[in-house]
Scaffold this motif. Structure first.
Motif, PDB file in Angstrom:
ATOM      1  N   PRO A 160       0.913  -4.617  -7.366  1.00  0.00           N
ATOM      2  CA  PRO A 160       0.268  -5.675  -7.737  1.00  0.00           C
ATOM      3  C   PRO A 160       0.671  -6.883  -7.166  1.00  0.00           C
ATOM      4  O   PRO A 160       0.241  -7.936  -6.670  1.00  0.00           O
ATOM      5  CB  PRO A 160      -0.189  -5.707  -9.112  1.00  0.00           C
ATOM      6  CG  PRO A 160      -0.094  -4.294  -9.581  1.00  0.00           C
ATOM      7  CD  PRO A 160       0.951  -3.434  -8.709  1.00  0.00           C
ATOM      8  N   ARG A 161       2.247  -7.166  -7.437  1.00  0.00           N
ATOM      9  CA  ARG A 161       2.917  -8.367  -7.242  1.00  0.00           C
ATOM     10  C   ARG A 161       2.761  -8.797  -5.682  1.00  0.00           C
ATOM     11  O   ARG A 161       2.988  -9.820  -5.221  1.00  0.00           O
ATOM     12  CB  ARG A 161       4.333  -8.131  -7.487  1.00  0.00           C
ATOM     13  CG  ARG A 161       5.026  -9.423  -8.230  1.00  0.00           C
ATOM     14  CD  ARG A 161       6.486  -9.182  -8.325  1.00  0.00           C
ATOM     15  NE  ARG A 161       7.142 -10.598  -8.144  1.00  0.00           N
ATOM     16  CZ  ARG A 161       7.442 -11.138  -7.021  1.00  0.00           C
ATOM     17  NH1 ARG A 161       7.046 -10.661  -5.758  1.00  0.00           N
ATOM     18  NH2 ARG A 161       7.703 -12.490  -7.182  1.00  0.00           N
ATOM     19  N   GLU A 162       2.606  -7.439  -4.663  1.00  0.00           N
ATOM     20  CA  GLU A 162       2.474  -7.746  -3.430  1.00  0.00           C
ATOM     21  C   GLU A 162       1.244  -7.985  -3.006  1.00  0.00           C
ATOM     22  O   GLU A 162       0.804  -8.055  -1.773  1.00  0.00           O
ATOM     23  CB  GLU A 162       3.374  -6.697  -2.629  1.00  0.00           C
ATOM     24  CG  GLU A 162       4.673  -6.504  -2.906  1.00  0.00           C
ATOM     25  CD  GLU A 162       5.609  -7.698  -1.995  1.00  0.00           C
ATOM     26  OE1 GLU A 162       5.259  -7.855  -0.973  1.00  0.00           O
ATOM     27  OE2 GLU A 162       6.404  -8.313  -2.619  1.00  0.00           O
ATOM     28  N   GLY A 163       0.099  -7.818  -3.671  1.00  0.00           N
ATOM     29  CA  GLY A 163      -1.337  -8.134  -3.489  1.00  0.00           C
ATOM     30  C   GLY A 163      -1.785  -6.603  -3.077  1.00  0.00           C
ATOM     31  O   GLY A 163      -2.890  -6.791  -2.655  1.00  0.00           O
TER      32      GLY A 163
END
Lengths: 401, 55
Positions: B20-23
């Motif tokens: 999620p942090r990387e999209g």
């Protein structure tokens, strides 16, 4: 069971017979911020204001001298203890210890500068450059921390970068520089024929621009605006705003220019190190359009003990690029990696004087490429001049064009 | 759901968890990750260099 210094317990079965000769010497790195206090003490003792400049004296004179006297240590830990060495938490606590000392030194520095009506401008500048040195070395501490997978260490990296306002570094360095290192497109890889003074604006502006675009891309994928609190560059800079605001409130608006100068000096030190780490080195462009994998031949290294202790083995740069998440205490020397003639501290001084730098380094780049200078990363504007001087060898001329 | 590993640093992209942090939200298939996406931990390897993780 054996207790390590951190209080954690390592199983005896995993603990090797091998002893790390540098184990306690790594504490020297955490002592760096203490130079602010050493300077203060020496000024009191001798009455000589020159000791406010202890930071620059230290990196430009003392470390090069110690490198000369103490020399190099190319030994590596045996392969089978590397995993054990990496998990030993003592080593990471040594890097964490830097942070509180760094902040205490900064507040002390500005307090000394302004107390009792304030010091003379020349002495204020001395403290400014000493703090700049310390915060520049702190960028190296941030570098060690920012490469780690643990959230806490990445957060510590931002704290170490706040005084120098270089919070974007840990984004651009990890996600930009490490991907594009030793390619013509990397703003932080210097080119043969490019002086430090030409490299400086290119890397400062290019790294900022590139870091920003990396964050924008990531946030877009997340469906967020670039100007979001999740933007790691913005939240790192927010720490700078808070720190600087507190300093200005405590010590007055008069310190503003000194605050700015120390930050600029700090990141210029870092960029001088960037300059010498990959000078002229380039990866081959493969037929499939990708760059060859980064290997030990793409970074300049050095084994001088003194600089290595102060920079957490940063000079074992080839292993760092091969294994960026590897902890400093486990970084290795590679025989095939190109070696600088002296430690990074000495080479920084050299980089400030381009004719001297070229005289020392250009022939080493040439030798590294077996006499074929066309294999090097050449500054495009200087290409004809460089080729005229070092000749067009029989090799291919397909790089850095 | 498959997992893919960066051979340099051991980072694993797990399609179930995404990143999620990387999209890449949970469930994002590996095919939807752009080719030029570099390992978020070490930056040495790009997506095309990752290997399926069997464990």
């Amino acid at each position: 069971m054996t207790a390590t210094l951190s209080g954690r317990v390592a199983r005896t079965a995993e603990r090797p017979d091998w002893r790390d000769g540098k184990r306690y010497l790594w504490l020297i790195g955490a002592v760096v911020p203490m130079f602010m206090f050493a300077g203060w003490g020496l000024v009191n003792l001798t009455g000589l204001g020159v000791f406010w400049w202890i930071g620059p004296i230290f990196i430009y004179l003392l470390i090069p001298l110690l490198d000369l006297l103490i020399g190099a240590d190319p030994t590596n830990p045996p392969e089978d203890v590397v995993a054990w060495l990496e998990q030993d938490r003592y080593y990471r606590w040594v890097t964490y210890a830097f942070l509180p000392l760094q902040y205490v030194a900064i507040f002390t520095g500005f307090w000394l500068m302004t107390r009792n009506g304030g010091l003379a401008v020349i002495d204020r500048l001395g403290i400014t450059f000493t703090l700049g040195t310390l915060n520049g070395i702190a960028i190296n501490t941030a570098h060690e921390l920012g490469h780690k997978k643990e959230h806490l260490e990445r957060w510590f990296a931002k704290i170490a970068l706040a005084p120098s306002a270089y919070g974007h570094f840990f984004i651009e360095h990890n996600r930009g520089h490490h991907v594009r290192v030793a390619t013509p497109g990397d703003p932080a890889s210097s080119r043969l024929g490019e002086s430090f003074w030409a490299f400086l604006p290119r890397t400062v502006v290019g790294s900022l621009r590139n870091g920003w675009s990396l964050e924008r891309t990531r946030l877009r994928r997340m469906g967020k605006r670039t100007a979001s609190p999740r933007n790691d560059i913005l939240n790192a800079w927010a720490m700078t705003v808070v720190l600087w605001a507190v300093l200005l409130m405590l010590f007055g608006i008069g310190i503003a220019p000194y605050l700015v100068v120390q930050a600029v000096f700090a990141f210029c030190l870092l960029e001088a190190v960037n300059y010498l780490e990959h000078y002229g080195l380039v990866r081959q462009l493969l037929p499939n359009g990708r760059w060859e994998r980064v290997n030990p031949r793409h970074s300049w290294n050095n084994n001088n003990v003194t600089t290595n202790l102060f920079l957490y083995h940063l000079q074992r740069h080839s292993d760092h690029h091969a294994n960026p998440t590897r902890r400093y205490q486990a970084l290795r020397h590679f025989e095939e990696s190109p070696q600088l003639p002296s430690g990074y501290a000495t080479m920084i001084v050299l980089s400030y004087v381009p004719p001297l730098w070229r005289r020392v380094m250009d022939k080493r780049v040439l030798a590294h490429y077996g006499g074929d200078i066309t294999l090097a990363n050449i500054q495009p504007a200087k290409r004809e001049k460089v080729l005229a001087k070092y000749g067009r060898a029989s090799g291919s001329d397909n790089l850095a064009a | 759901m498959t997992r893919y590993r960066c051979e340099v640093c051991g980072y694993v992209y797990d399609e179930t968890a995404g990143e999620p942090r990387e999209g890449f939200p949970a469930g994002t298939p590996w095919d939807s990750v752009p080719d030029e996406w570099a390992c978020p931990d070490c930056g040495v390897r790009e997506k095309v260099d990752f290997l399926p993780a069997d464990d």
